[in-house]
Design an enzyme around this catalytic site. Structure first.
Site, PDB file in Angstrom:
ATOM      1  N   TYR A 154      44.259   0.486  12.538  1.00  0.00           N
ATOM      2  CA  TYR A 154      43.583  -0.751  12.163  1.00  0.00           C
ATOM      3  C   TYR A 154      43.528  -1.670  13.377  1.00  0.00           C
ATOM      4  O   TYR A 154      44.563  -1.954  13.990  1.00  0.00           O
ATOM      5  CB  TYR A 154      44.314  -1.457  11.020  1.00  0.00           C
ATOM      6  CG  TYR A 154      43.537  -2.660  10.575  1.00  0.00           C
ATOM      7  CD1 TYR A 154      42.471  -2.513   9.688  1.00  0.00           C
ATOM      8  CD2 TYR A 154      43.793  -3.924  11.096  1.00  0.00           C
ATOM      9  CE1 TYR A 154      41.701  -3.602   9.318  1.00  0.00           C
ATOM     10  CE2 TYR A 154      43.027  -5.012  10.727  1.00  0.00           C
ATOM     11  CZ  TYR A 154      41.977  -4.848   9.837  1.00  0.00           C
ATOM     12  OH  TYR A 154      41.204  -5.919   9.483  1.00  0.00           O
ATOM     13  N   GLN A 181      40.950  -3.803   2.374  1.00  0.00           N
ATOM     14  CA  GLN A 181      40.046  -2.734   1.921  1.00  0.00           C
ATOM     15  C   GLN A 181      39.985  -1.590   2.936  1.00  0.00           C
ATOM     16  O   GLN A 181      39.844  -0.414   2.560  1.00  0.00           O
ATOM     17  CB  GLN A 181      38.647  -3.285   1.599  1.00  0.00           C
ATOM     18  CG  GLN A 181      37.923  -4.010   2.712  1.00  0.00           C
ATOM     19  CD  GLN A 181      38.252  -5.500   2.778  1.00  0.00           C
ATOM     20  OE1 GLN A 181      39.331  -5.938   2.353  1.00  0.00           O
ATOM     21  NE2 GLN A 181      37.350  -6.281   3.341  1.00  0.00           N
ATOM     22  N   ASN A 228      46.588  -8.981   9.738  1.00  0.00           N
ATOM     23  CA  ASN A 228      47.089 -10.187   9.092  1.00  0.00           C
ATOM     24  C   ASN A 228      47.942  -9.809   7.878  1.00  0.00           C
ATOM     25  O   ASN A 228      48.217  -8.647   7.639  1.00  0.00           O
ATOM     26  CB  ASN A 228      45.928 -11.119   8.709  1.00  0.00           C
ATOM     27  CG  ASN A 228      44.977 -10.452   7.708  1.00  0.00           C
ATOM     28  OD1 ASN A 228      45.343  -9.494   7.023  1.00  0.00           O
ATOM     29  ND2 ASN A 228      43.770 -10.960   7.620  1.00  0.00           N
ATOM     30  N   SER A 273      53.174 -12.580  16.491  1.00  0.00           N
ATOM     31  CA  SER A 273      53.810 -12.202  17.748  1.00  0.00           C
ATOM     32  C   SER A 273      54.933 -13.166  18.135  1.00  0.00           C
ATOM     33  O   SER A 273      54.948 -14.314  17.715  1.00  0.00           O
ATOM     34  CB  SER A 273      52.744 -12.174  18.843  1.00  0.00           C
ATOM     35  OG  SER A 273      53.149 -11.353  19.898  1.00  0.00           O
ATOM     36  N   GLU A 310      60.394  -9.124  19.235  1.00  0.00           N
ATOM     37  CA  GLU A 310      59.320  -8.166  19.512  1.00  0.00           C
ATOM     38  C   GLU A 310      59.234  -7.920  21.034  1.00  0.00           C
ATOM     39  O   GLU A 310      59.298  -6.792  21.486  1.00  0.00           O
ATOM     40  CB  GLU A 310      57.998  -8.739  18.989  1.00  0.00           C
ATOM     41  CG  GLU A 310      56.794  -7.857  19.259  1.00  0.00           C
ATOM     42  CD  GLU A 310      55.480  -8.573  19.007  1.00  0.00           C
ATOM     43  OE1 GLU A 310      55.458  -9.829  19.036  1.00  0.00           O
ATOM     44  OE2 GLU A 310      54.468  -7.878  18.804  1.00  0.00           O
ATOM     45  N   ASP A 360      51.101  -5.998  27.561  1.00  0.00           N
ATOM     46  CA  ASP A 360      49.998  -6.229  26.632  1.00  0.00           C
ATOM     47  C   ASP A 360      48.769  -5.429  27.040  1.00  0.00           C
ATOM     48  O   ASP A 360      47.976  -5.023  26.193  1.00  0.00           O
ATOM     49  CB  ASP A 360      49.617  -7.722  26.625  1.00  0.00           C
ATOM     50  CG  ASP A 360      50.637  -8.567  25.885  1.00  0.00           C
ATOM     51  OD1 ASP A 360      51.422  -7.998  25.106  1.00  0.00           O
ATOM     52  OD2 ASP A 360      50.646  -9.799  26.096  1.00  0.00           O
ATOM     53  N   GLU A 396      79.450  23.656  -6.081  1.00  0.00           N
ATOM     54  CA  GLU A 396      78.408  22.735  -6.548  1.00  0.00           C
ATOM     55  C   GLU A 396      77.737  23.260  -7.822  1.00  0.00           C
ATOM     56  O   GLU A 396      76.784  22.651  -8.312  1.00  0.00           O
ATOM     57  CB  GLU A 396      77.369  22.491  -5.438  1.00  0.00           C
ATOM     58  CG  GLU A 396      77.907  21.621  -4.297  1.00  0.00           C
ATOM     59  CD  GLU A 396      76.815  21.148  -3.326  1.00  0.00           C
ATOM     60  OE1 GLU A 396      75.639  21.508  -3.508  1.00  0.00           O
ATOM     61  OE2 GLU A 396      77.156  20.417  -2.377  1.00  0.00           O
TER      62      GLU A 396
END
Lengths: 418, 418
Positions: free
Chosen positions: A123, A181, A204, A227, A316, A350, A404
């Site tokens: 994503y 979605q 998000n 972040s 992070e 980054d 067992e």
């Protein structure tokens, strides 16, 4: 000038970072059920509702990607190519042997076979911003792992730079679908989008909640929120550099956060002054100020104490700015990605040092790894026992199986020893 | 005699194995909320309700563990000690370097730091059966990984053999709590039980659903359901051994399942005959018959086809019984644990070869790994860039950061290059 920069406690930091996902649970559930029942039709209508786009197709065509090159400068294309090469190079080093076997004792050979997943989804957030770098981070790691089918979903009106990144990364399928979605489509499948085995990448709170709710169908990398940066520094550190890294973090999101842990009150104050100076002309000042409102510093009794506090924060991004950075590193147990020394701003990771920027936030680095090739592979254990080997462990197996109450287990060994 | 042994299709197998957890969602949610709100008090009352036990303490004391030795034969204690040693030895081999750093180009050093989790929890099923072997599998892997705090929860009236296994494994804390309430206690914490970072181990549908629902608080190993075996075999295989392995799987649980994939109709029929013969005197015949009702064989067109079918099944346990087993192994992509050749019954891995028996079921081996030390460790990425190194990647970072609209990111590099 301390209006943007205040003392914090580790407790308040921890309490603040782990926001609850439950507020959006009902909305996300409605979206998931819509996609489950209505498939593609739901994707078209939800995109119209949330992204105000009437799509003619879910898939991004290779023509659209080709055309995007006309809108991106050759320098930027080159920058993406260089970043991709460095990310590939570092992720190649993370791969372990695909099969190892070792004879532990005569006739008992054990080992591990490592194989890539078949099909994964990434994503990539969209909206007002473009994240071509995130395309590279998520999909290059999967490609290096050997995943044959790599799918990307990103909200519509895709930025040309993101489209070019899809091409450079060698993504197999891309869809202009965003939000919960998109996650539902990748986890459950629709007429057009076949389901994936794992979904990675930031998003998000709707995207994250959808990832969490659909884990029965597709595994995920980790829950990730806004972040953050933790900086552990002593009096030797350069306040100007620290302030620049704080502001780089703060410009991401009003919910981003920054914490300096140091044994030097002087340094903490100087960083505050520097922040006040550097923020003055920053283009994203408004966002920064919101993020700085819950950012600040913690004064530790010693650098050892500072290390303990930082392990409780488990940031992070962790920046180490101490005289003996490698010794500080040895005490660090929890952090997503670690940046050592004055010339390693977080921006390196980054974009272009080669490490991944998809990282666990909010203390999740205590139990989750930075995204890497291992997220796209899994390990099967292997054993090969001979008649002789079975003789040496047979009694133990029969005894434990019998204890067992599993007689057929004992029998499966016994009849081979006859 | 084929009453227990019928032709199956891969599609029907796949459809059958992935049972839904949603039936118990509401009950599990009620239990979780009870533990969240009432802590220890909820654990006492839920144990009385579900396990019909009025506990005087949640913790299992070291006195109880010491006393358990009086109820276990020295041979069984020795069997547990031998199994523990083999599991430890194999799991030691899975560990990778705790820190590696490599200079990728002048001034750009990258690497990975691997650290154990701080505190983990293992769920050990109880009830009518005892699973001392599962104590070893879950906790030895964590101990070898270096986890300092290892917690076990298991339903009350703990079998003495399980208590002895807790001692041999070196478990730090053990609680006589079972079901979804045990998972909730370990994920959320109560007055007595501090929360853990990860919860592993098998359990019934309530335990699994609780693990899935609490992943925001504690990571888990993987969703796991009833046990299963896939056998890939050609005409060279020994039907007697295959039948014994099928029955060993079938005795676990009425929902256990077994599938033979072969290119030999003769073998499939012979295995059916052998099953009919061996089941006649089996103590757990009733359970076996229920499991066999949804078990059977798939006839493949070739052994290559058989391998493809088996990859679609992705069984928890995979037994390879072919002339050239290592060549068959090379085509296998998805399986939890793999057992090669006539003298490697699954029971080897269940107890004593050293491999783990906590494995992904129901096709989850397509995306999850067999339990190993990696489940208890996580990876931080590390980078160390010098002034010179920053010079070589600075332009790329500044270009991409500017293109993404993140000016402060570009600035954090620019001011270091001044």
């Amino acid at each position: 000038m301390v209006m943007f920069w205040q003392p914090l406690s580790v407790e308040s930091w921890i309490g603040m970072r782990r926001g609850s996902l439950s507020d959006v649970k009902d909305s996300v559930n409605t979206i998931i059920e819509d996609v489950r029942v209505n498939g593609d039709k739901a994707l078209f209508s939800l995109t119209e509702k949330f992204d105000h786009q009437k799509l003619s197709s879910l898939a991004i065509s290779s023509e659209e990607i080709d055309a995007a090159y006309d809108h991106v400068s050759p320098e930027l294309v080159q920058a993406l190519i260089e970043a991709e090469a460095r990310i590939t190079q570092f992720h190649e080093l993370q791969k372990s042997k695909t099969l190892w076997l070792e004879e532990m004792e005569p006739g008992i050979t054990l080992g591990v076979k490592t194989t890539p997943l078949d099909r994964i989804g990434a994503y990539i957030p969209g909206g007002r911003a473009a994240y071509p770098s995130t395309v590279l981070m998520t999909t290059v790691a999967a490609r290096v792992a050997g995943v044959p089918e790599i799918v990307v979903c990103t909200p519509p009106k895709v930025n040309p730079l993101t489209l070019v990144a899809l091409d450079i990364a060698g993504v197999d399928e891309a869809y202009q679908i965003g939000g919960a979605q998109a996650v539902a489509a990748m986890a459950l499948g629709t007429e057009t989008i076949r389901p994936v085995q794992k979904i990675v990448g930031p998003g998000n709170v709707f995207v994250t909640q959808a990832k969490m709710m659909l884990r029965e169908y597709a595994d995920i990398d980790f829950p990730a929120g806004p972040s953050e940066i933790g900086i552990i520094a002593d009096a030797s550190a350069e306040p100007r550099y620290i302030a620049a890294d704080v502001l780089a973090q703060a410009e991401h999101d009003p919910n981003a956060a920054c914490v300096l842990v140091t044994d030097s009150k002087k340094l903490a104050a100087e960083v505050g002054d520097e922040i006040a100076q550097q923020i003055a002309n920053a283009p994203r000042r408004e966002i920064m100020e919101k993020a700085l409102a819950h950012s600040g510093y913690v004064i530790a009794e010693s650098m050892e104490d500072a290390t303990d506090l930082m392990n409780r924060i488990a940031p992070e991004h962790l920046s180490i700015q101490t005289v003996d950075a490698l010794s500080t590193l040895s005490g660090i147990r929890h952090a997503g990605s670690i940046f050592i020394g004055p010339y390693t701003p977080v921006a390196c990771g980054d974009y272009a040092s080669g490490t991944n920027h998809v990282l666990p936030t909010a203390g999740y680095a205590k139990s989750y790894s930075a995204l890497d090739v291992n997220h796209f592979m899994k390990r099967s254990q292997v054993q090969m026992v001979t008649r002789e080997g079975l003789e040496s462990i047979g009694d133990v197996i029969e005894a434990l199986a019998t204890a067992e109450g599993l007689a057929a287990h004992a029998n499966s060994v016994r009849l081979r020893r006859e």
